[in-house]
Design a protein around this motif. Structure first.
Motif, mmCIF file in Angstrom:
data_model
loop_
_atom_site.group_PDB
_atom_site.id
_atom_site.type_symbol
_atom_site.label_atom_id
_atom_site.label_comp_id
_atom_site.label_asym_id
_atom_site.label_seq_id
_atom_site.Cartn_x
_atom_site.Cartn_y
_atom_site.Cartn_z
ATOM 1 N N PRO A 75 0.914 -1.238 0.091
ATOM 2 C CA PRO A 75 -0.010 -0.066 -0.066
ATOM 3 C C PRO A 75 0.888 1.332 -0.096
ATOM 4 O O PRO A 75 1.925 1.449 0.713
ATOM 5 C CB PRO A 75 -0.751 -0.098 1.229
ATOM 6 N N ARG A 76 0.415 2.203 -0.913
ATOM 7 C CA ARG A 76 1.301 3.323 -0.887
ATOM 8 C C ARG A 76 1.356 4.262 0.189
ATOM 9 O O ARG A 76 2.213 4.986 0.687
ATOM 10 C CB ARG A 76 0.996 4.155 -2.283
ATOM 11 N N THR A 77 -0.114 4.454 0.686
ATOM 12 C CA THR A 77 -0.104 5.288 1.961
ATOM 13 C C THR A 77 -0.718 4.747 3.004
ATOM 14 O O THR A 77 -1.147 3.884 2.830
ATOM 15 C CB THR A 77 -1.067 6.865 1.026
ATOM 16 N N GLU A 78 -0.815 5.515 4.187
ATOM 17 C CA GLU A 78 -1.597 4.992 5.256
ATOM 18 C C GLU A 78 -3.018 5.018 5.148
ATOM 19 O O GLU A 78 -3.611 3.790 5.242
ATOM 20 C CB GLU A 78 -1.625 6.199 6.337
ATOM 21 N N PHE A 79 -3.612 5.799 4.142
ATOM 22 C CA PHE A 79 -5.124 5.597 3.614
ATOM 23 C C PHE A 79 -5.345 4.248 2.983
ATOM 24 O O PHE A 79 -6.175 3.615 3.472
ATOM 25 C CB PHE A 79 -5.446 6.743 2.774
ATOM 26 N N VAL A 80 -4.458 4.028 1.998
ATOM 27 C CA VAL A 80 -4.712 2.587 1.233
ATOM 28 C C VAL A 80 -4.559 1.458 2.284
ATOM 29 O O VAL A 80 -5.365 0.665 2.176
ATOM 30 C CB VAL A 80 -3.768 2.348 0.195
ATOM 31 N N ALA A 81 -3.343 1.643 3.126
ATOM 32 C CA ALA A 81 -3.108 0.161 4.142
ATOM 33 C C ALA A 81 -4.188 0.346 5.073
ATOM 34 O O ALA A 81 -4.590 -1.062 5.367
ATOM 35 C CB ALA A 81 -1.692 0.627 4.915
ATOM 36 N N ASP A 82 -4.852 1.472 5.600
ATOM 37 C CA ASP A 82 -5.983 1.494 6.559
ATOM 38 C C ASP A 82 -7.263 0.903 5.689
ATOM 39 O O ASP A 82 -7.869 -0.044 6.092
ATOM 40 C CB ASP A 82 -6.198 2.551 6.924
ATOM 41 N N PHE A 83 -7.502 1.276 4.405
ATOM 42 C CA PHE A 83 -8.743 0.878 3.790
ATOM 43 C C PHE A 83 -8.570 -0.502 3.348
ATOM 44 O O PHE A 83 -9.581 -1.523 3.365
ATOM 45 C CB PHE A 83 -8.753 1.684 2.523
ATOM 46 N N ILE A 84 -7.169 -1.070 2.997
ATOM 47 C CA ILE A 84 -7.327 -2.470 2.480
ATOM 48 C C ILE A 84 -7.437 -3.490 3.857
ATOM 49 O O ILE A 84 -7.600 -4.440 3.794
ATOM 50 C CB ILE A 84 -5.878 -2.738 2.195
ATOM 51 N N GLY A 85 -6.979 -2.671 5.100
ATOM 52 C CA GLY A 85 -7.387 -3.348 6.194
ATOM 53 C C GLY A 85 -6.039 -4.215 6.585
ATOM 54 O O GLY A 85 -5.409 -4.706 5.869
ATOM 55 N N SER A 86 -6.235 -4.662 7.950
ATOM 56 C CA SER A 86 -5.553 -5.731 8.508
ATOM 57 C C SER A 86 -3.812 -5.690 8.244
ATOM 58 O O SER A 86 -3.190 -6.572 8.092
ATOM 59 C CB SER A 86 -5.972 -7.102 7.841
ATOM 60 N N ALA A 87 -3.699 -4.360 8.282
ATOM 61 C CA ALA A 87 -2.174 -3.913 8.355
ATOM 62 C C ALA A 87 -1.721 -3.460 9.805
ATOM 63 O O ALA A 87 -2.622 -2.430 10.440
ATOM 64 C CB ALA A 87 -1.780 -3.074 7.354
ATOM 65 N N ASN A 88 -0.543 -3.780 10.127
ATOM 66 C CA ASN A 88 -0.116 -2.784 11.424
ATOM 67 C C ASN A 88 0.840 -1.834 10.752
ATOM 68 O O ASN A 88 1.615 -1.865 9.650
ATOM 69 C CB ASN A 88 0.777 -3.763 12.235
ATOM 70 N N LEU A 89 0.609 -0.472 11.366
ATOM 71 C CA LEU A 89 1.425 0.555 10.811
ATOM 72 C C LEU A 89 2.284 0.832 12.061
ATOM 73 O O LEU A 89 2.114 1.096 13.311
ATOM 74 C CB LEU A 89 0.675 1.805 10.696
ATOM 75 N N SER B 1 11.260 -7.960 3.886
ATOM 76 C CA SER B 1 10.805 -7.783 2.807
ATOM 77 C C SER B 1 9.094 -7.623 2.650
ATOM 78 O O SER B 1 8.433 -7.007 1.954
ATOM 79 C CB SER B 1 10.830 -9.209 1.676
ATOM 80 N N GLN B 2 8.663 -7.859 3.798
ATOM 81 C CA GLN B 2 6.930 -7.737 4.047
ATOM 82 C C GLN B 2 6.864 -6.436 4.929
ATOM 83 O O GLN B 2 5.700 -6.158 5.173
ATOM 84 C CB GLN B 2 6.452 -8.853 4.861
ATOM 85 N N CYS B 3 7.853 -5.658 5.253
ATOM 86 C CA CYS B 3 7.783 -4.371 6.192
ATOM 87 C C CYS B 3 7.938 -3.335 5.057
ATOM 88 O O CYS B 3 9.108 -2.839 4.523
ATOM 89 C CB CYS B 3 8.709 -4.412 7.171
ATOM 90 N N ALA B 4 6.779 -2.845 4.314
ATOM 91 C CA ALA B 4 6.681 -1.950 3.275
ATOM 92 C C ALA B 4 6.820 -0.408 3.751
ATOM 93 O O ALA B 4 5.830 0.105 4.494
ATOM 94 C CB ALA B 4 5.782 -2.246 2.113
ATOM 95 N N LEU B 5 7.655 0.305 3.222
ATOM 96 C CA LEU B 5 7.798 1.875 3.605
ATOM 97 C C LEU B 5 6.572 2.561 2.900
ATOM 98 O O LEU B 5 6.087 2.203 1.826
ATOM 99 C CB LEU B 5 8.890 2.317 3.198
ATOM 100 N N LEU B 6 5.869 3.361 3.693
ATOM 101 C CA LEU B 6 4.404 4.273 2.950
ATOM 102 C C LEU B 6 5.363 5.630 2.534
ATOM 103 O O LEU B 6 6.111 5.959 3.284
ATOM 104 C CB LEU B 6 3.501 4.210 4.100
ATOM 105 N N GLU B 7 4.355 5.978 1.736
ATOM 106 C CA GLU B 7 4.782 7.595 1.312
ATOM 107 C C GLU B 7 3.980 8.355 2.096
ATOM 108 O O GLU B 7 2.776 7.881 2.922
ATOM 109 C CB GLU B 7 4.147 7.994 0.105
#
Lengths: 578, 368
Positions: free
Chosen positions: B236-250, B359-365
């Motif tokens: 996911p590129r941004t916090e919004f996408v990560a949050d919308f896609i769900g089930s991600a820890n930021l 590799s599973q810990c992706a940096l967000l913009e």
């Protein structure tokens, strides 16, 4: 009704439950019997009178037969006049209503919301006021329009409001607003995606119109047509004011004529009334059948936001059309009456000296007028208050209870809608004359008449509100342990309040301007305003009548305004509770 | 009808305003022939407005829309071809089944508009109805169908005249969950089989992931991210996408190390945990946020000392979800949610070892 809640709240006591059930049945039986008495008792006497071929002035009838109905055939002119006026008026009203509905729901006409509000104004102006005003405008000799026409070089009268088409025109102007409300509801209840689907699949606008839009709205429009036709058939005020002086009678005015002439011809009038009622009943049954069977459009009951066609520069023309309709049916009549009432003798081109406030002064100072106005307001307020209580209870039983017999109750309560008020009042008059209780000619009989004839209005208005109220809101209170009365006070009543207030105003306005029932039932000591205006029209000067009609309209407008200001807070509070 | 070499749908700098309200600020995307692109986003993000603009049912304020090689809307030239001349097809959220017609007439509509008749028409209608398993219902009255049946008829109607482009406006959102997951697969199969280009609008993540070749995630009238379902899900590129896609820890912290060429980044959280991750080509600032999916964590009772991305964490509680078990952990003051197969390795209150592959810990913009 309290029993309804009690049934569930005491499950452990079967004996108590049985008693509650019994009380419930007794209460329901009483209610059904009362409503049946109010609505059917006058009709019984009407039927009896129509079959009375015995000795005149003897009651009960000494012989029965169908001679009175056979006599109807001696008056082909009345039947022909009625059909002519009704068909012409229905056609015009539908054109007005359909055009306005299409413009206001489907095009990007400017000021749509304001126009939508204005379209309901003719309903408050009333056909009677319209008829008076259009008589000033379009009487063949003295009508203002014809005076202007002659001034411009015309020789004949340009318009004639005493002709069948003149009468139909005035009736249509006021019924157009009813047709508008019905047809625009149909148009708004159509999912715009139904048309969009056709369009996206490549159908031209014309094809979409013919294959999708028209077939979908047609049943609703047809329903409106039948409803409007039935209303027109029973309309009384306009043909009375415009037709009677020229001895042009439709069935309602003929009935009135036969009742009020000396000697009265009650059996003949009753036969006419029953025939009219039978036709209207059939029409309204057809309307119900049609709308319940083929209303695919309104099946969800959901209002959509229709797609608005971009009409470009044409939209200002469309605005003009709707504005012109409102002008003809509301602005012009009121302005005309004001213009006429403020002249000594109303003419189109008055000299400065002709202007006077004398008629207004006179109207306000005549004791009879003041008493009649006051009587109307009191009677209206009492009718509205009792009416909301009674019809509220009826609507609740019909929609929310499970008591057996509620279906019959609905039919009984809606029954007066199928009877023209004049005919109904005729039945009442005839019934109460022989009733052991001496209330004939008093306010009581007017109150009973109003409560009965406006029962369908109240039940329909309040049903709409109750249907919007989600059942689970009440059930939630029940689960929380609240008793029926507690729930009524804390949940149901606050949520219903805005709707109940609106129904109150509706019944109040309808009562104050009521003509058909009042004109037959009021006595010398129970004068009310609208029949007094009609009496003035036939027996005093038309300028004075105009002043009286204006004063009545002004008073009603003031009450509506005051009511609006008073209830705004309450209504707001009620809406906030939702 | 249209050439297959050009993108079947090309939307460029499209913006849609109603008075002062902006529905779509600006959006661009292309859909290749035979592909499915999904506009995904919460309600009010402008996805439906965009779709309706492509259909020609909504007039955009600016931008261009091309269907194949044909420009159907050009704001600067004032060109706006009406919907009926765009040659597309559409499935509506409300199905828009015409209640005054039979099922057959509904499905035949697009063909009749195209002047087909007789045996050919009949054959095509029946073929379309067979495809959606509604063959026996042809002579039914459309108003007597259930929601799921109406959905199928709407689909048959949309494909019957073999359009090259079909637009879908949340077609499954009115179905119940079970039927929806069945229709998801059927619809995807059908789209592949017919090779039809489709533009699909939904707010349902699973639907978008299951059905699309590409996804554009929209937010308040702008494209937040576009990519394949896997890309959107994994990176996911941004916090919004990560949050919308769900089930991600930021996980946020200051950047202590980064290597642009290797595409790696190391952050230290406020709780003192050091996390290695990948930049996925995204700009690295002084602080960074990594997104780690709940299923990409593993929990172990023991750990190798000093390994990368292994941290002790105290189990707060575990929740049994059926297929998975969800474990909540206290990770240096931050709550981390992990989903795993099988029972948790330790009881609540005990310490377990948390691990996630860098590799599973992706940096967000940085979001907007």
């Amino acid at each position: 009704m309290a029993a309804v809640g009690g049934v569930e709240s005491q499950p452990a006591l079967p004996d108590f439950r049985a008693r509650v059930r019994l009380m419930e049945m007794v209460a329901m039986a009483t209610i059904v019997a009362t409503v049946a008495f109010l609505t059917l008792y006058p009709i019984y006497y009407l039927l009896q009178a129509s079959f009375d071929v015995g000795l005149p002035d003897t009651r009960p009838p000494t012989a029965y037969g169908i001679a009175n109905y056979a006599k109807l055939l001696d008056y082909p002119a009345i039947i022909w006049n009625t059909l002519l006026v009704t068909f012409a008026a229905t056609a015009m009203a539908l054109v007005f209503g359909f055009m306005a509905a299409w413009i206001l729901t489907r095009t990007n006409v400017p000021f749509r919301r304001a126009l939508d509000q204005l379209m309901t104004v003719p309903y408050y102006v009333t056909p009677l006021l319209g008829a008076l005003a259009w008589s000033f405008l379009g009487a063949p000799e003295s009508g203002f329009v014809n005076q202007v026409w002659r001034k411009l070089g015309g020789t004949e009268a340009l318009i004639d409001m005493t002709s069948p088409f003149g009468i139909a025109w005035v009736m249509a102007l006021f019924e157009g607003s009813v047709a508008y409300v019905m047809i625009s509801a149909v148009m708004q209840s159509m999912d715009p995606a139904l048309e969009e689907a056709s369009q996206v699949m490549g159908a031209s606008r014309r094809r979409t119109m013919w294959r999708i839009t028209l077939p979908l709205v047609m049943p609703g429009v047809l329903g409106a047509a039948i409803f409007v036709f039935a209303e027109m058939l029973g309309s009384f005020a306009v043909p009375l004011v415009l037709g009677t002086p020229a001895r042009f009678y439709v069935i309602t005015t003929a009935i009135y004529h036969f009742i009020s002439q000396y000697p009265p011809r009650i059996p003949l009038a009753a036969a006419m009334g029953v025939s009219l009622f039978a036709v209207m009943f059939a029409m309204l049954w057809l309307y119900r059948w049609l709308t319940s069977r083929t209303s695919y459009v309104t099946v969800t009951g959901k209002a959509f936001r229709p797609r608005l066609m971009d009409m470009g520069g044409l939209r200002w023309w469309l605005f003009g059309i709707v504005a012109f309709y409102v002008f003809l049916s509301a602005v012009l009549p009121v302005a005309t009456l004001a213009y006429a009432a403020s002249q000594k003798i109303a003419v189109a081109f008055p000299a400065a000296a002709n202007f006077t406030l004398e008629h207004f002064r006179q109207a306000l100072s005549i004791n009879a007028v003041r008493v009649a106005m006051w009587n109307s307001l009191i009677l209206g307020a009492v009718t509205a208050t009792l009416g909301v209580a009674i019809t509220g209870m009826l609507a609740w039983i019909i929609l929310r209870s499970k008591i057996p017999g509620r279906g019959a109750l609905e039919y009984l309560a809606m029954f007066p809608q199928a009877v023209p008020r004049l005919v109904f009042a005729f039945g009442m008059m005839w019934a109460w004359l022989v009733f052991p209780l001496p209330i004939y000619g008093t306010f009581w009989v007017l109150l009973i008449a109003y409560l009965t004839v406006f029962m369908p209005l109240g039940v329909r208005a309040i049903s709409g509100v109750i249907l919007q109220l989600d059942k689970s809101l009440d059930e939630c209170g029940q689960v929380c342990g609240a008793s029926f009365l507690y729930r009524l006070r804390t949940i149901t009543a606050p949520l219903l309040r805005p709707g109940l207030l609106a129904a109150w105003l509706l019944i109040f306005v309808a009562s104050v301007r009521e003509l058909g029932a009042s004109i037959l039932l009021m006595g010398p000591d129970s004068k009310v305003m609208t029949p007094a205006i009609v009496e003035a029209w036939f027996s005093t000067s038309s300028e004075l009548t105009a002043a009286m009609a204006l004063i009545q309209t002004l008073v009603i407008a003031l009450v509506i305004l005051a009511f609006g200001l008073l209830t705004r807070r309450v209504a707001h509070h009620g809406a906030g509770a939702q | 009808m249209t050439s297959t070499s050009a993108p079947a749908i090309a939307v460029e700098n499209l913006s849609i305003r109603y008075g002062t309200v902006t529905a779509v600020e600006t959006i661009s995307f292309t859909v290749d022939a035979g592909q499915q692109l999904t506009l995904l986003g919460p309600s009010g993000c402008g996805k439906t407005s965009t779709l309706r603009a492509v259909a020609g049912l909504e007039k955009p304020t600016a931008g261009t829309i091309r269907i194949g090689r044909r420009t159907v809307f050009d704001g600067s030239k004032g060109l706006n071809i009406p919907a009926e001349q765009r040659g597309m097809s559409m499935v509506f959220q409300s199905y828009a089944i015409w209640p005054h017609m039979t099922v057959f007439d509904n499905v035949a509509y697009g063909l009749r508009v195209r002047n087909e008749s007789g045996a050919a028409l009949k054959e095509k209608v029946h073929y379309a109805l067979e495809l959606v398993k509604m063959g026996p219902y042809a002579e039914r009255n459309a108003s007597a169908l259930s929601g799921g049946q109406q959905q199928r008829v709407a689909l048959a109607r949309a494909i019957a005249f073999s359009p090259s482009v079909i637009l879908f406006d949340e077609p499954l959102s009115n179905l119940d969950a079970k039927l929806r997951s069945e229709m998801r697969i059927e619809l995807r199969e059908l789209q592949r089989r017919l090779g039809v280009t489709s533009l699909y609008v939904t707010h349902d993540l699973e639907e978008a992931l299951a059905m699309s070749d590409r996804i554009v995630v929209m937010r308040t009238g702008l494209a937040e991210q576009s990519g394949t379902p896997a890309e959107i899900y994994d990176y996911p590129r941004t916090e919004f996408v990560a949050d919308f896609i769900g089930s991600a820890n930021l996980v946020s912290g200051e950047v202590v190390e980064s290597d642009a060429r290797a595409g790696t980044v190391v952050i230290r959280t406020a709780g003192g945990n050091v996390v290695h991750g990948v930049t996925h080509g995204r700009p690295v600032g002084p602080r960074g946020t990594l997104s780690i999916r709940t299923v990409h964590f593993t929990l172990a009772a023991k750990s190798e000392a000093g390994a990368t991305n292994v941290w002790p964490a105290r189990i707060i509680r575990s929740v049994f979800l059926g297929d998975l078990t969800q474990v909540h952990l206290d990770w240096g003051g931050q709550e981390i949610v992990v989903r795993q197969i099988g029972p948790p390795v330790a009881a609540a209150g005990e310490v377990a070892w948390l691990n996630a592959a860098p590799s599973q810990c992706a940096l967000l913009e940085a979001g907007r």
